[in-house]
Structure formats: C-alpha cells, structure tokens
Scaffold this active site. Structure first.
Site, short mmCIF file in Angstrom:
data_model
loop_
_atom_site.label_atom_id
_atom_site.label_comp_id
_atom_site.label_asym_id
_atom_site.label_seq_id
_atom_site.Cartn_x
_atom_site.Cartn_y
_atom_site.Cartn_z
N HIS A 83 0.71 -1.25 0.03
CA HIS A 83 0.15 0.06 -0.07
C HIS A 83 0.75 1.30 0.09
CE1 HIS A 83 0.12 1.33 4.38
NE2 HIS A 83 0.09 -0.05 4.60
N ASP A 123 5.68 2.46 7.15
CA ASP A 123 4.53 1.93 6.87
C ASP A 123 3.96 2.70 5.78
OD1 ASP A 123 2.00 0.66 7.00
OD2 ASP A 123 1.52 1.32 9.07
N GLU A 174 -5.25 1.45 2.31
CA GLU A 174 -5.15 0.62 3.10
C GLU A 174 -5.43 0.69 4.70
OE1 GLU A 174 -2.76 -2.47 5.83
OE2 GLU A 174 -2.84 -0.12 5.78
N GLU A 175 -4.85 2.21 4.95
CA GLU A 175 -4.98 2.60 6.43
C GLU A 175 -6.39 2.78 6.87
OE1 GLU A 175 -2.40 2.01 8.37
OE2 GLU A 175 -0.57 2.39 7.48
N ASP A 212 4.13 -5.62 3.72
CA ASP A 212 3.70 -4.20 4.71
C ASP A 212 4.51 -4.66 5.93
OD1 ASP A 212 2.70 -2.40 5.74
OD2 ASP A 212 0.42 -3.21 5.28
N HIS A 228 3.00 3.87 13.13
CA HIS A 228 2.21 4.92 13.15
C HIS A 228 2.57 5.96 13.99
CE1 HIS A 228 -1.56 2.50 11.49
NE2 HIS A 228 -0.45 2.46 10.67
CO CO Z 1 -0.40 1.19 8.87
ZN ZN Z 2 0.76 -0.91 6.41
#
Ligand code: CO
Ligand code: ZN
Length: 331
Positions: free
Chosen positions: A61, A163, A195-196, A218, A305
């Site tokens: 992603h 990420d 994706e998130e 990922d 994150h």
């Molecule tokens: Co993420």
């Molecule tokens: Zn991710």
C-alpha cells in the site's frame, strides 16, 4: 535503494491522496520500462512474467495515516478527524503538513485526567489569526500528514510512513532484480490505495485481476522493545516475517509453507509472525471473488504509526531477497 526509500517516505500520501507517491513509483517504472496501468480507484498495477500461466498478486500500500480537517473556528484554529490508526496521545506538539505545504502544530485543550484526551480536545494551529486567514490556506476535508525528518543510525532508519513506503521500496527493488525469464507465473505488482482506512484499494483490484494467490508486503510490529504493548516473537534485524495470522487474515498454509521453504533453501533468515492487532491488504485479497489463498511478507518495524517508525536495512535487504526468490517458484 536508500535514496528511493528517503524520497518515498518524505512524500505526501494520506489515504485517498496517494497521487504524489504514485508519481514517484511511476518514475521508477518508466526507468525500468515496465508496463503498468492505474485502475479506477487509483491502484497502480504492473504486469510482468508469463501472463498465459497462473497469476500472483503482490500488493504494497502507498497510503499513510493522516488527519482530515473537519471545522475551522473564528480564531483560525482547525479541528480534525483521524484518517487511519492515529494515536491521539502522541499528537500534542507534533507538526503536520498539508499537500500545499502549509504547516501546523497540534495543540491540546486543558483536561483533568489523561483518559479524557480525545480528538475533540485537540486542535491544529496553522498560524492563522482568523477563520478567513486559515481558509486562504486550508479548507474542510483537506488532509495532513506528519512532518518528520529522515534519519539513519547504523543499519537502522527512522522516518515517517515507513508503513508502508518501505514495502513499496521492497517491491520496486524486487521488480528491478527480476527478469521476466525468471518468472514462471504472471505477476501483478500492485501499489494499493486506502489500506490505512480499511484495506479498501486491495479489494476491487483483487477482484479485477483474479490471481491464483496473493501476497501483501507491509510492516509488522515487533516485541523486542522495553515492555512492549503486545507480546510477539518478531524482532528488528532478524529477517523478514512470514505472516501466519493477523486480525484480518489467517494466511493460507500453502503460501506460508512455500515462503518458509524458499527462505530455507536460499539461506534467508526469517521469523514467524502472529500479529494480535492490525491487518494488511492480505485481509482484503483473500476474501475477493470465491476466495484467494493469501499470505504476508512483513518487514519488522518499531513505533508503527508514529512520526519516527524504525526498520533495519538488513531486514529490508532480506525481504527483497525472499520476495525475489519466492516469485521464481510456480504456484
Ligand atoms: Co499502517
Ligand atoms: Zn501498513
């Protein structure tokens, strides 16, 4: 590869606004003379290998977590909502940046107890003195991402949005190293959107491409820091993780055993991953159509994150090797 990782991490791409990241990846694809198309939602699809045979979908992603403006008050302060899994307790004092370059700092209202802290107690200050001044720069629905520098200490890098820009970099590097002659199957390398916010881009593209198996590249959590929130046996620097399960998918045993077999045969270090909280595109891929056997190749990552996620470059290198070798096997 380092230069590419830096560029990808520094670029702006919250869920739904992946254009800049996609353009960067397209630049790389053009250098490699790869064939690609963009689907209706914005997923970028590269086709390579023997398309007459079985098809493999490899997804990474492009989007990152972010904030979206919901309200602008008369004094020029902005209120916002989260786009994906943003931790409200780390936001105060953090700088964020909008697509047009506007920078703001997050402030916090007075609270009596820590548990009172929620998004409605936080605001964004872009230095505007009035609503009108703020509206000259930002409007309702605009999104912002963390403003953070890229750093390296030894083999470890720290940056925002590793990420999943590190996953994108791994897939691009694998693309570079694979000649169509090495690919017994057709491979779709897909750079997905959104994706998130719930694995949204991977779903329709899996339906369209109808692969025989799918693999999400990922990041995953590690359990090797002081008193980690979740117990996991994955550590930084001990190789890519073969995903067994997360909250979105139970990986297909044929995919996981193939990954383990390939890692073993090629002396690539690997770890087994059971992630108690979190999902990846494999969660959407395996539920497409009548069901698609799916797995995950995960890059261990600390501080997921946050504005300073951390990965080990040896893990990155070994992830590329595992992906390259895996795709040389027919399904
Ligand atoms: Co993420
Ligand atoms: Zn991710």
């Amino acid at each position: 590869m380092n230069e590419l990782i830096t560029k990808l991490c520094q670029s702006f791409g919250p869920a739904g606004r992946e254009d800049k990241v996609r353009s960067l990846i397209i630049e790389e694809l053009e250098k490699l003379h790869e064939k690609f198309f963009i689907d209706t939602l914005g997923n970028l699809v590269v086709t390579k290998g023997n398309q007459a045979d079985k098809k493999i979908l490899v997804a990474a992603h492009m989007d990152e977590i972010g904030l979206m403006v919901t309200f602008i008050d008369e004094n020029g302060f902005l209120r916002f909502t989260n786009m994906g899994g943003v931790f409200k307790n780390i936001l105060t004092g953090m700088k964020v940046i909008f697509e047009n370059g506007t920078v703001g700092v997050i402030g916090q209202e007075k609270i009596k107890e820590p548990k009172e802290l929620d998004f409605d107690k936080l605001y964004l200050d872009i230095g505007a003195r009035t609503r009108e001044e703020a509206q000259e720069k930002v409007k309702i629905g605009d999104t912002a991402v963390f403003l953070a520098s890229f750093s390296q200490e030894g083999r470890r890098i720290m940056a925002k949005s590793l990420d999943n820009r590190i996953g994108c970099a791994v897939v691009i590097e694998a693309l570079k190293r694979l000649s169509p002659l090495n690919l017994p199957n057709g491979v779709y390398f897909v750079f997905t959107v959104q994706e998130e916010v719930g694995l949204r881009g991977a779903r329709p593209v899996s339906y369209r491409l109808k692969p025989h198996y799918g693999l999400a590249v990922d990041v995953t959590r590690v359990g090797d820091t002081p008193e980690p929130e979740f117990k996991t046996s994955v550590s930084l620097g001990k190789g890519p993780a073969v995903k067994i399960k997360d909250s979105s998918v139970i990986c297909h045993p044929r995919v996981t055993s193939l990954m383990i077999e390939v890692a073993g045969k090629n002396n690539i270090p690997y770890q087994l991953e059971v992630l108690e909280k979190g999902g990846t595109d494999a969660g959407a891929i395996h539920l497409a159509r009548e069901g698609i056997p799916s797995g995950g190749l995960s890059i261990p990552c600390r501080y997921i994150h946050t504005p300073a996620e951390m990965v080990d470059l040896d893990d990155v290198e070994n992830s590329v090797s595992l992906l390259v070798e895996l795709l040389k096997y027919s399904w």
